[in-house]
Design a protein around this motif. Structure first.
Motif, PDB file in Angstrom:
ATOM      1  N   ASP A  72       0.800  -1.214   0.000  1.00 41.71           N
ATOM      2  CA  ASP A  72       0.000   0.000   0.000  1.00 41.71           C
ATOM      3  C   ASP A  72       0.834   1.265   0.000  1.00 41.71           C
ATOM      4  O   ASP A  72       0.318   2.346   0.182  1.00 41.71           O
ATOM      5  N   THR A  73       2.148   1.166  -0.216  1.00 44.44           N
ATOM      6  CA  THR A  73       3.004   2.341  -0.126  1.00 44.44           C
ATOM      7  C   THR A  73       3.267   2.996  -1.467  1.00 44.44           C
ATOM      8  O   THR A  73       3.899   4.025  -1.523  1.00 44.44           O
ATOM      9  N   ALA A  74       2.828   2.410  -2.566  1.00 43.58           N
ATOM     10  CA  ALA A  74       3.115   2.987  -3.877  1.00 43.58           C
ATOM     11  C   ALA A  74       1.882   2.914  -4.773  1.00 43.58           C
ATOM     12  O   ALA A  74       0.981   2.129  -4.571  1.00 43.58           O
ATOM     13  N   SER A  75       1.908   3.741  -5.782  1.00 40.46           N
ATOM     14  CA  SER A  75       0.826   3.754  -6.760  1.00 40.46           C
ATOM     15  C   SER A  75       0.841   2.473  -7.580  1.00 40.46           C
ATOM     16  O   SER A  75       1.897   1.964  -7.921  1.00 40.46           O
ATOM     17  N   PRO A  76      -0.336   1.926  -7.931  1.00 36.30           N
ATOM     18  CA  PRO A  76      -0.367   0.725  -8.762  1.00 36.30           C
ATOM     19  C   PRO A  76       0.226   0.968 -10.146  1.00 36.30           C
ATOM     20  O   PRO A  76       0.514   0.048 -10.877  1.00 36.30           O
TER      21      PRO A  76
ATOM     22  N   ASN B 190      10.689  -3.650  -4.825  1.00 41.82           N
ATOM     23  CA  ASN B 190       9.965  -4.919  -4.828  1.00 41.82           C
ATOM     24  C   ASN B 190      10.895  -6.116  -4.942  1.00 41.82           C
ATOM     25  O   ASN B 190      10.451  -7.251  -4.872  1.00 41.82           O
ATOM     26  N   ALA B 191      12.194  -5.895  -5.097  1.00 45.52           N
ATOM     27  CA  ALA B 191      13.173  -6.987  -5.101  1.00 45.52           C
ATOM     28  C   ALA B 191      13.649  -7.288  -3.681  1.00 45.52           C
ATOM     29  O   ALA B 191      14.538  -8.104  -3.478  1.00 45.52           O
ATOM     30  N   ASN B 192      13.058  -6.624  -2.700  1.00 44.89           N
ATOM     31  CA  ASN B 192      13.406  -6.780  -1.294  1.00 44.89           C
ATOM     32  C   ASN B 192      12.132  -7.092  -0.509  1.00 44.89           C
ATOM     33  O   ASN B 192      11.027  -6.871  -0.998  1.00 44.89           O
ATOM     34  N   GLY B 193      12.289  -7.601   0.697  1.00 46.84           N
ATOM     35  CA  GLY B 193      11.115  -7.909   1.502  1.00 46.84           C
ATOM     36  C   GLY B 193      11.439  -7.986   2.976  1.00 46.84           C
ATOM     37  O   GLY B 193      12.602  -8.041   3.373  1.00 46.84           O
TER      38      GLY B 193
ATOM     39  N   VAL C 277       7.055  -1.592  -9.552  1.00 50.81           N
ATOM     40  CA  VAL C 277       8.420  -1.814  -9.074  1.00 50.81           C
ATOM     41  C   VAL C 277       8.648  -1.116  -7.732  1.00 50.81           C
ATOM     42  O   VAL C 277       9.551  -1.457  -6.991  1.00 50.81           O
ATOM     43  N   LEU C 278       7.792  -0.144  -7.395  1.00 51.67           N
ATOM     44  CA  LEU C 278       7.946   0.590  -6.137  1.00 51.67           C
ATOM     45  C   LEU C 278       7.147  -0.010  -4.991  1.00 51.67           C
ATOM     46  O   LEU C 278       7.164   0.517  -3.885  1.00 51.67           O
ATOM     47  N   LYS C 279       6.438  -1.095  -5.226  1.00 55.15           N
ATOM     48  CA  LYS C 279       5.640  -1.712  -4.175  1.00 55.15           C
ATOM     49  C   LYS C 279       6.531  -2.538  -3.259  1.00 55.15           C
ATOM     50  O   LYS C 279       7.370  -3.303  -3.707  1.00 55.15           O
ATOM     51  N   SER C 280       6.292  -2.408  -1.980  1.00 58.51           N
ATOM     52  CA  SER C 280       7.086  -3.143  -0.999  1.00 58.51           C
ATOM     53  C   SER C 280       6.518  -4.537  -0.772  1.00 58.51           C
ATOM     54  O   SER C 280       5.388  -4.823  -1.146  1.00 58.51           O
TER      55      SER C 280
END
Length: 186
Positions: A10-14, A174-177, A18-21
């Motif tokens: 919920d931290t980035a625009s759909p 999004n390559a991290n978690g 690539v910016l989604k966590s």
């Protein structure tokens, strides 16, 4: 933390996936209490990330607190040695048995690094190639008042400092978690 075990995005625009966590709770049901670490939940974090970015950008380093490391070692002993700590050993060059080597811990071939500055109760899944340090300006001696050297009041001492401004950025969040909400007891 996310609910229902789903990744929290919920931290980035759909518009910019690539910016989604990728933040998952240890509890697959989305409970708010701490939950014991399981290999299945660790794998779920990796699978969630790989589904989004492919194996080329998958995490290549795991970070955890020393307290979390103890729960991971306990999980290893239970899974690999059938719950018998004496079976989970390796031989040193001298032929002596030693217990778990925490300096070479891995999960699925991914090295685990532990430290006191990693928050307790979580494991951070990092793709080191997705991070960069950018230089915002060349380094130089600070000269706030026009002089590099400043006299320390009340003594025959001068001081100076070198200013070099940098920024740590993540090109592919999004390559991290993060797997959070983990119990610290074994």
């Amino acid at each position: 933390p996310g609910t229902g075990g789903a990744a929290r995005n919920d931290t980035a625009s759909p518009t910019y996936p690539v910016l989604k966590s990728n933040i998952l709770t240890a509890s697959a049901t989305g409970g708010h209490g701490r939950t014991a670490l399981t290999a299945a939940r660790m794998q779920e974090v990796l699978s969630t990330i790989r589904q989004q970015v492919g194996s080329r950008m998958a995490p290549d380093c795991l970070l955890m607190n020393y307290m979390q490391e103890a729960t991971y070692v306990h999980l290893l002993i239970g899974n690999i040695a059938g719950g018998t700590p004496g079976n989970f050993t390796r031989k040193m060059a001298s032929g002596n048995d030693v217990g778990v080597d925490v300096d070479t811990l891995k999960y699925g071939g991914i090295p685990i690094k532990s430290g006191q500055h990693v928050p307790k109760g979580m494991i951070i899944f990092l793709n080191l190639g997705s991070w960069s340090v950018l230089e915002l300006g060349p380094g130089k001696w600070a000269d706030d008042d026009g002089a590099v050297l400043s006299r320390v009041s009340g003594s025959d001492v001068y001081s100076a400092y070198y200013a070099w401004y940098m920024q740590l950025i993540c090109k592919h969040p999004n390559a991290n978690g993060v797997l959070c909400g983990l119990s610290l007891t074994v």
